[in-house]
Design an enzyme around this catalytic site. Structure first.
Site, PDB file in Angstrom:
ATOM      1  CG  LEU A 130      -1.908  -1.124   1.334  1.00 28.39           C
ATOM      2  CD1 LEU A 130      -2.532  -1.095   2.702  1.00 28.39           C
ATOM      3  CD2 LEU A 130      -2.864  -0.206  -0.343  1.00 28.39           C
ATOM      4  CE1 TYR A 131       5.964   5.309   2.180  1.00 30.12           C
ATOM      5  CE2 TYR A 131       7.632   3.436   1.248  1.00 30.12           C
ATOM      6  CZ  TYR A 131       7.462   5.294   1.176  1.00 30.12           C
ATOM      7  OH  TYR A 131       8.359   5.794   1.088  1.00 30.12           O
ATOM      8  CB  ALA A 132       4.747  -0.027  -3.470  1.00 27.99           C
ATOM      9  CB  SER A 134       0.526   5.432  -1.012  1.00 35.82           C
ATOM     10  OG  SER A 134       0.602   5.536  -0.521  1.00 35.82           O
TER      11      SER A 134
END
Length: 310
Positions: A130-132, A134
Site C-alpha cells: 500500500l505504501y508503494a 500511494s
C-alpha cells in the site's frame, strides 16, 4: 531563497533543514507533532489550512509521508496522496516556484531481483505494498503537474542515519528481542542512502528540469546479511538469524497481516513490505543523477552507520 520542508521531524527532513540552513536558506518547517526546528508550524497536510505555511515560500521540499510497513489503504491515501494533492494546490496558489517530492524506489519492486534499475524501467502492474501504491500515485501527480510551478522528484533508496525511525531501528529491535528473518539466506542486495546524501539529492533536484525524477543512493550495494554483520559489530548485539525460504516468508507475512487486521492489532513482526524489501535484490542506477544534477555520493555505510551509535 525561502524553503518549506514538510516532514521536517523525520530523518530526511532534519538533514535537509541542516543543509539548507548551512547554505543560507531561510527555512520554514512543518510536521504533525510539535518539534524544535526553525520556523516550525505544526500541521496535518491532509486537513489543515496550508496557506500560512506557504506565505513567501520559493521552494517546497515535500518529505512528509506515511512510510510505515503497516496501515490501511485509507491511511496511506490520506497521508501520501491527499496530502500531496492539497500541498501542490496550495503551493501553486501561493506562487511557489519549485516543488520537490521525496518519492520512493519501492515503486520498482515486483518480488523479483532487479539490479541497476534506471528511472525509465518498467513498473509492476500491481504495486507490492500500500505504501508503494500511494507513493506511485503521489509521484505521478507531482511530475504531471502543469503550470508555472516546476515540479521534480527523487527516489532515494533506504534512507538511514540519525533520526531514522524505520530502517535500522527495525533491524536492531529484531536483533535485541528475537531472531532476525534471513530470507533466502540474506543474499538480497540492497543499496542504501545516508540522510545527508538524500538531502543533497533533494536540493540538487530543486534546480532540475520540469518533470525530472532521479534515483539517489550512496553508491554502494550490500547483501543484507553483510549489513547485519556491520550493524552487529557497531552495536555489540548478537545476530540470531531465522533462515526463511522466500515463499514461506511471504506466506507467513500474509497470514500475520491477515490475522492482525482481523484483530485490529498492531503491526506484525513480519510484513509483506519487509519480505519485499529484504527478500529480493533491488539496486538503483544513479547515472542520471550524476549526469543531470552533478550528484556525487559522499557518505559510505561504514561511516554513516557510526553516527547511529555515537
Amino acid at each position: 531563497m525561502r524553503a518549506l520542508v514538510t516532514g521536517a521531524s523525520g530523518c530526511l527532513g532534519r538533514a535537509l533543514v541542516e543543509q539548507l540552513s548551512a547554505h543560507g536558506w531561510d527555512v520554514g518547517t512543518t510536521a504533525r507533532q510539535p518539534v524544535a526546528l526553525p520556523g516550525f508550524r505544526a500541521a496535518d497536510l491532509a486537513s489543515a489550512d496550508l496557506a500560512p505555511l506557504l506565505d513567501g515560500i520559493d521552494v517546497v521540499f515535500h518529505c512528509a509521508a506515511r512510510s510505515s510497513a503497516w496501515g490501511t489503504r485509507d491511511e496511506f491515501h490520506a497521508a501520501n496522496v491527499l496530502a500531496t494533492r492539497r500541498l501542490l494546490d496550495a503551493a501553486e496558489g501561493a506562487g511557489v516556484k519549485r516543488f520537490v517530492l521525496a518519492s520512493s524506489p519501492s515503486i520498482y519492486a515486483d518480488g523479483t531481483d532487479r539490479l541497476d534499475v534506471a528511472e525509465d524501467a518498467p513498473l509492476p502492474v500491481r504495486p507490492l505494498s500500500l505504501y508503494a501504491e500511494s507513493k506511485r500515485a503521489a509521484e505521478r501527480m507531482v511530475l504531471g503537474r502543469a503550470g508555472a510551478m516546476i515540479c521534480t522528484a527523487i527516489r532515494p533508496r533506504a534512507i538511514y542515519g540519525r533520526h531514522d525511525r524505520a530502517l535500522l531501528p527495525r533491524v536492531i529491535d529484531a536483533m535485541r528481542h528475537g531472531r532476525l528473518p534471513m530470507i533466502r539466506g540474506g543474499r538480497a542486495l540492497i543499496d542504501l542512502t545516508h540522510r545527508h546524501d538524500a538531502a543533497r539529492g533533494m536540493i540538487l533536484a530543486a534546480s532540475g528540469p520540469r518533470g525530472g525524477v532521479w534515483n539517489i543512493t550512496s553508491g554502494e550495494a550490500f547483501r543484507f546479511r553483510d549489513l547485519v554483520e556491520i550493524i552487529a559489530r557497531r552495536s555489540g548485539l548478537p545476530v540470531r538469524s531465522l533462515p526463511l525460504p522466500h515463499g514461506l516468508a511471504r506466506w507467513l507475512a500474509g497470514a500475520s497481516e491477515g490475522l492482525a487486521r482481523m484483530r485490529g492489532g498492531a503491526e506484525p513482526r513480519l510484513t509483506l513490505q519487509a519480505v519485499a524489501s529484504l527478500g529480493s535484490s533491488l539496486t538503483l542506477d544513479i547515472s542520471a543523477a550524476r549526469r543531470d544534477l552533478g550528484y556525487r555520493p559522499q557518505v559510505g555505510f561504514e561511516e554513516g552507520v557510526a553516527e547511529c551509535f555515537a
